[in-house]
Design a protein around this motif. Structure first.
Motif, PDB file in Angstrom:
ATOM      1  N   LEU A 156     -49.552  60.797 110.279  1.00 46.84           N
ATOM      2  CA  LEU A 156     -48.157  61.068 110.599  1.00 46.84           C
ATOM      3  C   LEU A 156     -47.312  61.169 109.331  1.00 46.84           C
ATOM      4  CD1 LEU A 156     -47.301  58.923 113.762  1.00 46.84           C
ATOM      5  CD2 LEU A 156     -46.928  61.379 113.482  1.00 46.84           C
ATOM      6  N   TRP A 157     -47.610  60.337 108.363  1.00 51.10           N
ATOM      7  CA  TRP A 157     -46.830  60.344 107.117  1.00 51.10           C
ATOM      8  C   TRP A 157     -47.359  61.401 106.138  1.00 51.10           C
ATOM      9  CZ3 TRP A 157     -42.276  58.984 105.561  1.00 51.10           C
ATOM     10  CH2 TRP A 157     -41.993  58.892 104.204  1.00 51.10           C
ATOM     11  N   TYR A 158     -48.665  61.426 105.928  1.00 53.00           N
ATOM     12  CA  TYR A 158     -49.219  62.278 104.870  1.00 53.00           C
ATOM     13  C   TYR A 158     -49.419  63.730 105.292  1.00 53.00           C
ATOM     14  CZ  TYR A 158     -49.808  57.851 102.565  1.00 53.00           C
ATOM     15  OH  TYR A 158     -49.553  56.625 101.995  1.00 53.00           O
ATOM     16  N   MET A 159     -49.202  64.038 106.565  1.00 55.74           N
ATOM     17  CA  MET A 159     -49.150  65.440 106.984  1.00 55.74           C
ATOM     18  C   MET A 159     -47.699  65.841 107.261  1.00 55.74           C
ATOM     19  SD  MET A 159     -52.686  66.135 109.143  1.00 55.74           S
ATOM     20  CE  MET A 159     -52.074  65.514 110.700  1.00 55.74           C
ATOM     21  N   GLY A 160     -46.768  65.083 106.657  1.00 54.21           N
ATOM     22  CA  GLY A 160     -45.346  65.365 106.797  1.00 54.21           C
ATOM     23  C   GLY A 160     -44.634  65.115 105.488  1.00 54.21           C
ATOM     24  N   ASN A 161     -44.085  63.900 105.324  1.00 55.60           N
ATOM     25  CA  ASN A 161     -43.345  63.583 104.096  1.00 55.60           C
ATOM     26  C   ASN A 161     -44.237  63.436 102.877  1.00 55.60           C
ATOM     27  OD1 ASN A 161     -41.339  63.015 106.186  1.00 55.60           O
ATOM     28  ND2 ASN A 161     -40.170  62.049 104.546  1.00 55.60           N
ATOM     29  N   LEU A 383     -47.417  54.721 116.710  1.00 58.62           N
ATOM     30  CA  LEU A 383     -45.996  54.986 116.501  1.00 58.62           C
ATOM     31  C   LEU A 383     -45.240  53.718 116.109  1.00 58.62           C
ATOM     32  CD1 LEU A 383     -45.284  57.476 119.432  1.00 58.62           C
ATOM     33  CD2 LEU A 383     -45.645  57.986 117.014  1.00 58.62           C
ATOM     34  N   CYS A 384     -45.644  52.588 116.661  1.00 58.24           N
ATOM     35  CA  CYS A 384     -45.002  51.317 116.280  1.00 58.24           C
ATOM     36  C   CYS A 384     -45.236  51.021 114.801  1.00 58.24           C
ATOM     37  CB  CYS A 384     -45.536  50.181 117.147  1.00 58.24           C
ATOM     38  SG  CYS A 384     -44.969  50.213 118.863  1.00 58.24           S
ATOM     39  N   ILE A 385     -46.482  51.198 114.339  1.00 64.06           N
ATOM     40  CA  ILE A 385     -46.795  50.957 112.927  1.00 64.06           C
ATOM     41  C   ILE A 385     -46.046  51.944 112.044  1.00 64.06           C
ATOM     42  CG2 ILE A 385     -48.628  51.002 111.190  1.00 64.06           C
ATOM     43  CD1 ILE A 385     -50.578  50.113 113.376  1.00 64.06           C
ATOM     44  N   TYR A 386     -46.068  53.222 112.442  1.00 64.92           N
ATOM     45  CA  TYR A 386     -45.451  54.272 111.633  1.00 64.92           C
ATOM     46  C   TYR A 386     -43.952  54.040 111.467  1.00 64.92           C
ATOM     47  CZ  TYR A 386     -43.662  58.851 110.335  1.00 64.92           C
ATOM     48  OH  TYR A 386     -42.995  59.884 109.707  1.00 64.92           O
ATOM     49  N   PHE A 387     -43.254  53.771 112.562  1.00 61.72           N
ATOM     50  CA  PHE A 387     -41.809  53.638 112.472  1.00 61.72           C
ATOM     51  C   PHE A 387     -41.380  52.275 111.944  1.00 61.72           C
ATOM     52  CE2 PHE A 387     -41.706  57.348 115.383  1.00 61.72           C
ATOM     53  CZ  PHE A 387     -40.882  58.143 114.609  1.00 61.72           C
ATOM     54  N   PHE A 388     -42.294  51.300 111.922  1.00 54.83           N
ATOM     55  CA  PHE A 388     -41.970  50.043 111.227  1.00 54.83           C
ATOM     56  C   PHE A 388     -41.997  50.273 109.716  1.00 54.83           C
ATOM     57  CE2 PHE A 388     -43.331  46.221 108.957  1.00 54.83           C
ATOM     58  CZ  PHE A 388     -42.301  45.350 109.308  1.00 54.83           C
ATOM     59  N   ILE A 389     -43.036  50.961 109.242  1.00 52.42           N
ATOM     60  CA  ILE A 389     -43.163  51.208 107.801  1.00 52.42           C
ATOM     61  C   ILE A 389     -42.173  52.261 107.328  1.00 52.42           C
ATOM     62  CG2 ILE A 389     -44.731  52.004 105.985  1.00 52.42           C
ATOM     63  CD1 ILE A 389     -47.048  50.882 107.628  1.00 52.42           C
ATOM     64  N   ASN A 390     -41.957  53.291 108.155  1.00 58.26           N
ATOM     65  CA  ASN A 390     -41.105  54.414 107.755  1.00 58.26           C
ATOM     66  C   ASN A 390     -39.912  54.520 108.698  1.00 58.26           C
ATOM     67  OD1 ASN A 390     -43.125  55.455 105.785  1.00 58.26           O
ATOM     68  ND2 ASN A 390     -44.320  55.709 107.643  1.00 58.26           N
ATOM     69  N   ARG A 391     -39.190  53.444 108.817  1.00 58.37           N
ATOM     70  CA  ARG A 391     -38.121  53.405 109.811  1.00 58.37           C
ATOM     71  C   ARG A 391     -36.987  54.365 109.452  1.00 58.37           C
ATOM     72  NH1 ARG A 391     -36.542  47.245 109.842  1.00 58.37           N
ATOM     73  NH2 ARG A 391     -38.802  47.195 110.092  1.00 58.37           N
ATOM     74  N   PRO A 392     -36.388  55.000 110.446  1.00 60.13           N
ATOM     75  CA  PRO A 392     -35.263  55.896 110.212  1.00 60.13           C
ATOM     76  C   PRO A 392     -34.033  55.119 109.732  1.00 60.13           C
ATOM     77  CG  PRO A 392     -36.272  56.286 112.363  1.00 60.13           C
ATOM     78  CD  PRO A 392     -36.826  54.984 111.852  1.00 60.13           C
ATOM     79  N   GLY A 393     -33.072  55.845 109.189  1.00 56.62           N
ATOM     80  CA  GLY A 393     -31.847  55.215 108.722  1.00 56.62           C
ATOM     81  C   GLY A 393     -31.762  55.176 107.214  1.00 56.62           C
TER      82      GLY A 393
END
Length: 478
Positions: A156-161, A383-393
């Motif tokens: 999710l992270w390395y195929m995006g940001n 998704l829980c792991i992803y958005f905890f590490i890369n939380r929006p805001g």
């Protein structure tokens, strides 16, 4: 499952891959290996400043151009003009965005690179679905496992940001695995077209990452054993060996045309030593602890799926074909040989995550209701792991502002004359350098900075001391 039905779910997956990344797209570069994004953009700008990458035989650079941005230190990584060369991988992941953005007149910005990375990620998803459908002959299973991989925290992270070699290489890895599968199914598939495809995919993959050597090495060893059954597999062995060797030689020759053979080989030797078993005071156990952390943060749902399948007696070792074991072993050797690198970077495990999903698609019984339930649970965990590490805001998980490096970089750009050399206690902070538009030289303190400036006879130099992303001291040295 009808073709229309499977296409609908694939389109939904592709849409989800875009929507899930919107909160983090074009956010200021900061944490979680966005260092690599900054490095790629600095190189693109540096090549442009010099009049084009051909000036350096398209050798990747980690500094801007101009005397004030050249390196004072010496080493295998410094060319005769003071440029900081980066030769750890093939130059493909640098050349691709530079050539594409230059041709299309697209500015070298984080957002442009993120969109390019996302497009490659979408291509990965499409190819992975087609590949898994081919080897499992089950479209429901193929779409579930494709979604499973694409929604893991690391992909999710390395195929995006997070633009990294191990993500943009995945379409080529899938192509090679697909050819390997076809060779294993029927020796009649060993024909000129497919062998030529293997050669081209292997050369392009080597131009990005060294995993080619391991995958083709595993394929060659597998083919050697298969020659006992059919002599046609000698062709697979021959093409695998030739492709791996030629790919390495082409990369070496390109770098050597600018730096010379001696410097490139010296660089590779020093980097291999560092990337393999080099460790800190925690020793080898510390490296394995790093590996465990990376697997947990980036790929934990894989373990959840495996344990759930074994516990529910839905896992069958006998369904795993021999060629796939060879593929898993080859990539395991890649991660094991570069143990320090695998312990430091969770993106080092991207190919292993992909090949393990491939293995699960063959070994986990495709009983749709059970598989769908456990996959949905795994998606939720991802998704829980992803958005905890890369939380929006504006703030990351430990309370730091995402724009701290950008603010510091722009402050430095505004406060230091462009023709002044910068010495600072910031060590290899490429994100700050990107936003400052300047390359720094490192010194531990002001006294050492003065000694370095005097020894190098710098005409204009300034010392910057930074603590907690703020400049605490700025002193003119010369």
């Amino acid at each position: 499952m009808t073709k229309r039905y499977s296409s609908k779910w694939l389109w939904l997956l592709l849409a989800a891959m875009i929507l899930l990344r919107l909160p983090t797209l074009n956010r200021p570069l900061s944490k979680h290996h966005e260092f690599n994004t900054a490095v790629i953009l600095i190189n693109c700008i540096s090549w442009q400043q010099a009049g084009g990458g051909a000036q350096f035989s398209f050798t990747p650079l980690m500094n801007f151009q101009g005397d004030e941005n050249k390196m004072i230190q010496k080493g295998w990584h410094i060319d005769k003009h003071g440029n900081h060369a980066y030769l750890s991988y093939g130059p493909g992941w640098y050349v691709l965005p530079y050539a594409l953005f230059h041709a299309l007149h697209i500015p070298f910005t984080p957002l442009a690179l993120q969109w390019l990375n996302l497009l490659i990620g979408l291509l990965t998803a499409i190819l992975l679905f087609a590949f898994l459908k081919s080897i499992s002959n089950n479209e429901k299973s193929a779409i579930l496992f494709t979604a499973f991989f694409c929604l893991l925290p690391a992909p999710l992270w390395y195929m995006g940001n997070g633009y990294v070699t191990t993500a943009i290489m995945l379409p080529l890895v899938i192509c090679i695995l697909w050819l390997w599968f076809q060779f294993s199914e029927n020796s009649e598939n060993i024909n000129f077209t497919k062998l030529a495809g293997l050669f081209m995919a292997g050369i392009m993959l080597t131009y990005i990452d060294w995993i080619t050597v391991f995958i083709l090495g595993g394929m060659g060893a597998w083919a050697l054993l298969k020659t006992r059954q059919n002599q046609r597999y000698k062709l697979v062995l021959m093409v695998s060996v030739i492709t791996g060797a030629m790919g390495v030689i082409l990369v070496l020759a390109q770098f050597a045309s600018y730096l010379g053979w001696y410097q490139v080989l010296g660089y590779w030797n020093s980097r291999f030593t560092e990337r393999s078993m080099e460790h800190d005071e925690h020793g080898i156990p510390g490296l394995f602890a790093g590996v465990a952390k990376n697997i947990a943060t980036g790929f934990a749902p894989l373990l959840v799926l495996l344990l759930a399948a074994i516990f529910a007696k839905k896992f069958s070792w006998r369904k795993i074909p021999v060629w796939l074991w060879w593929a898993v072993g080859s990539i395991a050797l890649y991660n094991g040989l570069f143990l320090n690198w695998s312990a430091m970077h969770e993106f080092a495990w991207m190919a292993m995550g992909l090949v393990m999903v491939t293995l699960f698609s063959k070994s986990i019984l495709a009983e749709y209701s059970w598989l769908r339930t456990i996959c949905l649970a795994a998606y939720t965990l991802s998704l829980c792991i992803y958005f905890f590490i890369n939380r929006p805001g504006d703030f990351n998980w430990n309370g730091e502002r995402y724009d701290q490096p950008e603010t510091l970089g722009r402050t430095i750009a505004a406060g230091v004359d462009k023709n002044t050399r910068i010495l600072t206690n910031l060590d290899n902070e490429k994100i700050v350098e990107f936003y400052a538009g300047r390359t720094f030289n490192y010194a531990t303190n002001e006294i050492e900075a003065r000694r370095i400036a005097d020894s190098a006879q710098l005409l204009k130099a300034v010392w910057l001391e930074v603590k907690d992303s703020k400049i605490t001291s700025m002193e003119r040295l010369r």
